[in-house]
Design a protein around this motif. Structure first.
Motif, PDB file in Angstrom:
ATOM      1  N   VAL A 195      60.600  58.431  77.133  1.00  0.00           N
ATOM      2  CA  VAL A 195      61.577  59.230  76.396  1.00  0.00           C
ATOM      3  C   VAL A 195      62.729  58.345  75.919  1.00  0.00           C
ATOM      4  O   VAL A 195      63.163  58.436  74.766  1.00  0.00           O
ATOM      5  N   ALA A 254      61.512  56.247  73.061  1.00  0.00           N
ATOM      6  CA  ALA A 254      61.314  57.080  71.867  1.00  0.00           C
ATOM      7  C   ALA A 254      62.652  57.407  71.209  1.00  0.00           C
ATOM      8  O   ALA A 254      62.763  57.385  69.983  1.00  0.00           O
ATOM      9  N   GLU A 255      63.662  57.683  72.027  1.00  0.00           N
ATOM     10  CA  GLU A 255      64.994  57.986  71.465  1.00  0.00           C
ATOM     11  C   GLU A 255      65.608  56.746  70.816  1.00  0.00           C
ATOM     12  O   GLU A 255      66.263  56.838  69.780  1.00  0.00           O
ATOM     13  N   LEU A 296      58.488  63.740  70.334  1.00  0.00           N
ATOM     14  CA  LEU A 296      59.607  63.549  71.256  1.00  0.00           C
ATOM     15  C   LEU A 296      59.884  64.827  72.048  1.00  0.00           C
ATOM     16  O   LEU A 296      60.100  64.780  73.256  1.00  0.00           O
TER      17      LEU A 296
END
Length: 186
Positions: free
Chosen positions: A122, A125-126, A136
């Motif tokens: 995560v 991905a951010e 996401l």
């Protein structure tokens, strides 16, 4: 060989041990490990590795490795027997305690690493910024689910066994109770 061959073992006991071994296999536990745990669970006296090997028809080396694994899960323990230098073993016989130890071990081996890896995914991905927002969101949904499971598990550790037993026996009555409080089930 993991089949029980000794005909002096009562049929019900043999059946339980064989079924427990099969269930262990379905849960990802080596069949021999599960059978040894079942044998010790049913045993009224501590057993040594030779006795276990003999009763289950399992190679002594397999028994030794399986005993180490069961000790590491804290499902069995070494116990001294007066006049015998060999190691003897007995199982945890409180089914709630067994369940809690298995849950703790599985959480440490499966849930905790998954939570760490998912958090890394995560975060990456951010940081990337070019990931499809749907992807996401799905990662975050999974992360939230695992965090909820982890939080629920931590809360359940503090609940006395008698209360856990009562809660589980309530089953759908809990859903009805939540409905009375105005909370909608999804």
């Amino acid at each position: 060989m993991t089949e029980i061959e000794d005909i002096s073992v009562p049929a019900a006991k043999s059946q339980f041990i064989l079924y427990w071994g099969d269930m262990g296999g379905q849960w990802g536990v080596n069949r021999s490990v599960a059978q040894i745990q079942a044998l010790l669970f049913l045993s009224t006296a501590p057993l040594n590795a030779e006795q276990i090997s003999e009763e289950l028809g399992i190679a002594r080396s397999n028994v030794s490795n399986s005993l180490k694994e069961l000790v590491s899960w804290r499902l069995i323990r070494r116990v001294p027997v007066l006049g015998d230098r060999r190691e003897h073993f007995e199982a945890e016989t409180d089914v709630w305690e067994m369940a809690m130890r298995i849950a703790q071990g599985r959480k440490e081996r499966e849930i905790d690493p998954a939570m760490r890896l998912l958090a890394d995914c995560v975060n990456s991905a951010e940081d990337e910024g070019n990931l499809n927002p749907v992807v996401l969101k799905r990662m975050k949904d999974m992360q939230e689910f695992l965090e909820t499971v982890d939080s629920w598990y931590a809360q359940m550790l503090g609940v006395p066994k008698s209360k856990l037993n009562m809660l589980m026996k309530m089953g759908n009555k809990v859903i009805s109770l939540l409905s009375l409080t105005g909370k909608k089930s999804e």
